[in-house]
Design a protein around this motif. Structure first.
Motif, PDB file in Angstrom:
ATOM      1  N   ALA A 155      19.653 -66.601 -36.095  1.00 13.07           N
ATOM      2  CA  ALA A 155      18.868 -66.693 -36.473  1.00 13.07           C
ATOM      3  C   ALA A 155      17.567 -66.037 -35.947  1.00 13.07           C
ATOM      4  O   ALA A 155      16.465 -65.047 -36.275  1.00 13.07           O
ATOM      5  N   ARG A 156      17.665 -66.512 -34.921  1.00  9.40           N
ATOM      6  CA  ARG A 156      16.801 -66.167 -33.321  1.00  9.40           C
ATOM      7  C   ARG A 156      17.191 -65.144 -32.108  1.00  9.40           C
ATOM      8  O   ARG A 156      16.306 -64.787 -31.441  1.00  9.40           O
ATOM      9  N   GLY A 157      18.472 -65.046 -32.256  1.00 10.43           N
ATOM     10  CA  GLY A 157      18.994 -64.247 -31.349  1.00 10.43           C
ATOM     11  C   GLY A 157      18.990 -64.554 -29.544  1.00 10.43           C
ATOM     12  O   GLY A 157      18.782 -63.783 -28.825  1.00 10.43           O
ATOM     13  N   LEU A 158      18.694 -65.760 -30.224  1.00  9.86           N
ATOM     14  CA  LEU A 158      18.842 -66.670 -28.236  1.00  9.86           C
ATOM     15  C   LEU A 158      20.393 -67.149 -28.434  1.00  9.86           C
ATOM     16  O   LEU A 158      21.425 -67.883 -29.144  1.00  9.86           O
ATOM     17  N   GLY A 159      20.599 -67.094 -27.665  1.00  8.49           N
ATOM     18  CA  GLY A 159      21.739 -67.384 -26.980  1.00  8.49           C
ATOM     19  C   GLY A 159      21.590 -68.535 -25.069  1.00  8.49           C
ATOM     20  O   GLY A 159      21.262 -68.719 -25.006  1.00  8.49           O
ATOM     21  N   PHE A 160      22.970 -69.434 -25.703  1.00  4.58           N
ATOM     22  CA  PHE A 160      23.219 -70.073 -24.332  1.00  4.58           C
ATOM     23  C   PHE A 160      24.582 -70.664 -23.941  1.00  4.58           C
ATOM     24  O   PHE A 160      25.604 -70.085 -25.374  1.00  4.58           O
ATOM     25  N   CYS A 161      24.875 -69.878 -23.153  1.00  5.50           N
ATOM     26  CA  CYS A 161      26.044 -69.839 -22.278  1.00  5.50           C
ATOM     27  C   CYS A 161      26.239 -70.865 -21.259  1.00  5.50           C
ATOM     28  O   CYS A 161      25.535 -70.344 -19.987  1.00  5.50           O
ATOM     29  N   GLY A 162      27.196 -71.127 -21.161  1.00  4.53           N
ATOM     30  CA  GLY A 162      27.673 -71.800 -19.901  1.00  4.53           C
ATOM     31  C   GLY A 162      28.883 -71.486 -19.274  1.00  4.53           C
ATOM     32  O   GLY A 162      29.628 -71.270 -19.504  1.00  4.53           O
ATOM     33  N   ASP A 188      25.142 -73.632 -16.215  1.00  2.58           N
ATOM     34  CA  ASP A 188      26.520 -74.924 -15.082  1.00  2.58           C
ATOM     35  C   ASP A 188      27.247 -75.847 -16.657  1.00  2.58           C
ATOM     36  O   ASP A 188      26.541 -76.232 -16.770  1.00  2.58           O
ATOM     37  N   LEU A 189      28.449 -74.949 -16.982  1.00  2.00           N
ATOM     38  CA  LEU A 189      29.040 -76.367 -17.899  1.00  2.00           C
ATOM     39  C   LEU A 189      28.650 -77.777 -16.462  1.00  2.00           C
ATOM     40  O   LEU A 189      29.613 -77.531 -15.244  1.00  2.00           O
ATOM     41  N   ALA A 190      29.296 -78.968 -16.927  1.00  2.00           N
ATOM     42  CA  ALA A 190      29.431 -80.208 -15.617  1.00  2.00           C
ATOM     43  C   ALA A 190      30.787 -80.447 -15.978  1.00  2.00           C
ATOM     44  O   ALA A 190      31.735 -79.073 -16.516  1.00  2.00           O
ATOM     45  N   GLY A 192      34.666 -80.312 -15.107  1.00  2.00           N
ATOM     46  CA  GLY A 192      35.920 -80.490 -16.429  1.00  2.00           C
ATOM     47  C   GLY A 192      35.332 -79.756 -17.956  1.00  2.00           C
ATOM     48  O   GLY A 192      36.046 -79.924 -18.540  1.00  2.00           O
ATOM     49  N   GLU A 193      34.316 -79.653 -18.268  1.00  2.36           N
ATOM     50  CA  GLU A 193      34.127 -78.853 -19.045  1.00  2.36           C
ATOM     51  C   GLU A 193      35.016 -77.437 -19.218  1.00  2.36           C
ATOM     52  O   GLU A 193      33.934 -76.497 -17.654  1.00  2.36           O
ATOM     53  N   TYR A 194      34.789 -76.863 -20.280  1.00  7.22           N
ATOM     54  CA  TYR A 194      35.258 -75.092 -20.065  1.00  7.22           C
ATOM     55  C   TYR A 194      34.450 -74.157 -20.909  1.00  7.22           C
ATOM     56  O   TYR A 194      34.535 -73.129 -20.688  1.00  7.22           O
ATOM     57  N   HIS A 195      34.156 -74.946 -22.147  1.00  5.23           N
ATOM     58  CA  HIS A 195      33.547 -74.653 -23.421  1.00  5.23           C
ATOM     59  C   HIS A 195      32.755 -74.595 -23.809  1.00  5.23           C
ATOM     60  O   HIS A 195      32.271 -76.432 -24.041  1.00  5.23           O
ATOM     61  N   THR A 196      31.486 -74.096 -23.922  1.00  7.47           N
ATOM     62  CA  THR A 196      30.123 -74.328 -24.357  1.00  7.47           C
ATOM     63  C   THR A 196      29.956 -75.213 -26.001  1.00  7.47           C
ATOM     64  O   THR A 196      29.619 -76.330 -26.329  1.00  7.47           O
ATOM     65  N   ASN A 197      31.266 -75.007 -26.565  1.00  2.31           N
ATOM     66  CA  ASN A 197      30.827 -74.806 -27.591  1.00  2.31           C
ATOM     67  C   ASN A 197      31.737 -75.958 -28.143  1.00  2.31           C
ATOM     68  O   ASN A 197      31.716 -76.807 -29.006  1.00  2.31           O
ATOM     69  N   VAL A 198      32.362 -77.026 -26.957  1.00  2.00           N
ATOM     70  CA  VAL A 198      33.288 -78.481 -27.198  1.00  2.00           C
ATOM     71  C   VAL A 198      31.401 -79.361 -26.773  1.00  2.00           C
ATOM     72  O   VAL A 198      32.039 -80.327 -27.396  1.00  2.00           O
ATOM     73  N   GLY A 214      27.918 -82.834 -20.930  1.00  2.00           N
ATOM     74  CA  GLY A 214      28.798 -81.468 -20.613  1.00  2.00           C
ATOM     75  C   GLY A 214      28.174 -80.458 -19.906  1.00  2.00           C
ATOM     76  O   GLY A 214      28.310 -79.163 -19.261  1.00  2.00           O
ATOM     77  N   PHE A 215      26.671 -80.930 -19.522  1.00  2.00           N
ATOM     78  CA  PHE A 215      25.850 -80.199 -18.763  1.00  2.00           C
ATOM     79  C   PHE A 215      25.627 -80.726 -17.347  1.00  2.00           C
ATOM     80  O   PHE A 215      25.453 -81.528 -17.197  1.00  2.00           O
ATOM     81  N   ALA A 216      25.651 -79.943 -16.291  1.00  3.74           N
ATOM     82  CA  ALA A 216      25.922 -80.102 -15.165  1.00  3.74           C
ATOM     83  C   ALA A 216      24.644 -79.958 -15.188  1.00  3.74           C
ATOM     84  O   ALA A 216      24.313 -81.274 -14.208  1.00  3.74           O
ATOM     85  N   ASP A 217      23.004 -79.651 -15.134  1.00  2.00           N
ATOM     86  CA  ASP A 217      22.097 -80.029 -15.534  1.00  2.00           C
ATOM     87  C   ASP A 217      21.309 -80.274 -16.114  1.00  2.00           C
ATOM     88  O   ASP A 217      21.472 -79.980 -17.296  1.00  2.00           O
ATOM     89  N   LYS A 218      20.749 -81.616 -16.077  1.00  2.00           N
ATOM     90  CA  LYS A 218      19.827 -82.655 -17.106  1.00  2.00           C
ATOM     91  C   LYS A 218      19.223 -81.764 -17.693  1.00  2.00           C
ATOM     92  O   LYS A 218      18.440 -81.707 -18.925  1.00  2.00           O
ATOM     93  N   ALA A 219      18.140 -81.072 -17.329  1.00  2.00           N
ATOM     94  CA  ALA A 219      17.431 -80.619 -17.076  1.00  2.00           C
ATOM     95  C   ALA A 219      17.310 -78.946 -18.158  1.00  2.00           C
ATOM     96  O   ALA A 219      16.642 -78.628 -19.596  1.00  2.00           O
TER      97      ALA A 219
END
Length: 303
Positions: A155-162, A188-190, A192-198, A214-219
């Motif tokens: 909807a907004r054209g925003l991406g979140f890339c791990g 960065d993903l945490a 052991g994680e391989y894909h953002t969509n998980v 699943g995220f390396a940085d809680k921020a």
């Protein structure tokens, strides 16, 4: 804009109007799990995959047909034949993606998956049947596993890339450009994680399902939560393990997930989805989940 800087992204993203394009797909495509078995190359960096003995090809095929039947009640859903030489092909969203008037072919990390990008029938479907322009990233050297690595707010054209072994920064930039996004946040993903969509789903541009572990940085988790509040669902470790984060909205009022994810979804989180305007639809996919992916991984979107 492409950035790792959370403050810069948050300075821009809230002002992005929901006019980038339709928030959900107009059709879906699947690839049948023919030759369903353990893909040893993919198992190197997919901790969700089960041992070879847990793979049940016949059950996976039945569940996949049930998935197509269920989705077809919501939107046109086509299924391409599988290939016994490419056991991961039932997860096509990593290889083929679409945006307005074009289709994108990704660069897979593992050779067994790189074979999928060469499929002439799927390419011909997009090029000759739908008349889409091709953006082929499969022959360059940077891994970019499309909407496995890149979760998109359409909807907004925003991406979140791990970033992981399945997608580096150069690959993220190629995908950002290929999908024509307004802004992409890289992180960065945490381990052991391989894909953002998980670990992340953006639902019709108005809600997010987030697995914080699943995220390396809680921020990054805090930033995404802020962006989609009050409709940001923070999954527990149990929900994370059951693939609750691997869900998808295919229309404005329903979110799809596997039956295992639906069973694991806490009542308060189901209520949050209800408050955001979503009913939960669940499909039994335990056999398919042995391959390290769940419902969203099975679905290619046609925009």
């Amino acid at each position: 804009m492409m950035t790792r800087d959370i403050e810069s992204f948050l300075a821009f993203a809230p002002s992005a109007a929901p006019d980038f394009g339709p928030p959900t797909a107009r059709a879906a495509f699947l690839v049948a799990p023919d030759g369903f078995r353990l893909a040893e190359q993919s198992a190197q960096d997919n901790a969700y995959m089960a041992d070879a003995a847990a793979f049940d090809a016949a059950r996976a095929s039945r569940q996949h047909r049930d998935l197509q039947r269920a989705l077809s009640a919501a939107l046109p859903t086509v299924c391409f034949a599988g290939d016994p030489e490419t056991p991961d092909a039932l997860f096509p969203n990593n290889v083929f993606g679409t945006a307005a008037g074009r289709y994108v072919v990704g660069r897979m990390r593992h050779p067994v998956r790189q074979q999928e990008a060469a499929r002439s029938d799927i390419r011909s479907f997009f090029r000759d049947v739908l008349g889409y322009r091709e953006v082929d990233l499969s022959q360059q050297e940077n891994p970019c596993e499309l909407t496995g690595s890149l979760v998109i707010d359409r909807a907004r054209g925003l991406g979140f890339c791990g970033l992981s072994e399945r997608c580096d920064e150069a690959g993220a930039r190629l995908m950002h450009e290929a999908f024509g996004l307004r802004a992409t946040l890289m992180f960065d993903l945490a381990d052991g994680e391989y894909h953002t969509n998980v670990v992340l789903a953006v639902l019709a541009g108005r809600a997010a399902v987030i697995c914080p572990d699943g995220f390396a940085d809680k921020a990054v988790v805090e930033a995404i939560t802020t962006l989609y509040a009050p409709h940001a669902i923070l999954c527990t470790p149990g929900e994370h393990a059951a693939f609750v984060g691997n869900c998808i909205a295919l229309d404005q009022d329903k979110v799809w997930m596997s039956a295992a994810a639906g069973d694991a979804l806490l009542p308060e989180h189901r209520q949050q989805l209800t408050d955001a305007g979503f009913e939960v639809a669940a499909v039994e996919l335990d056999a398919i989940e042995a391959a390290g992916g769940s419902l969203r991984c099975c679905i290619g979107e046609v925009f």
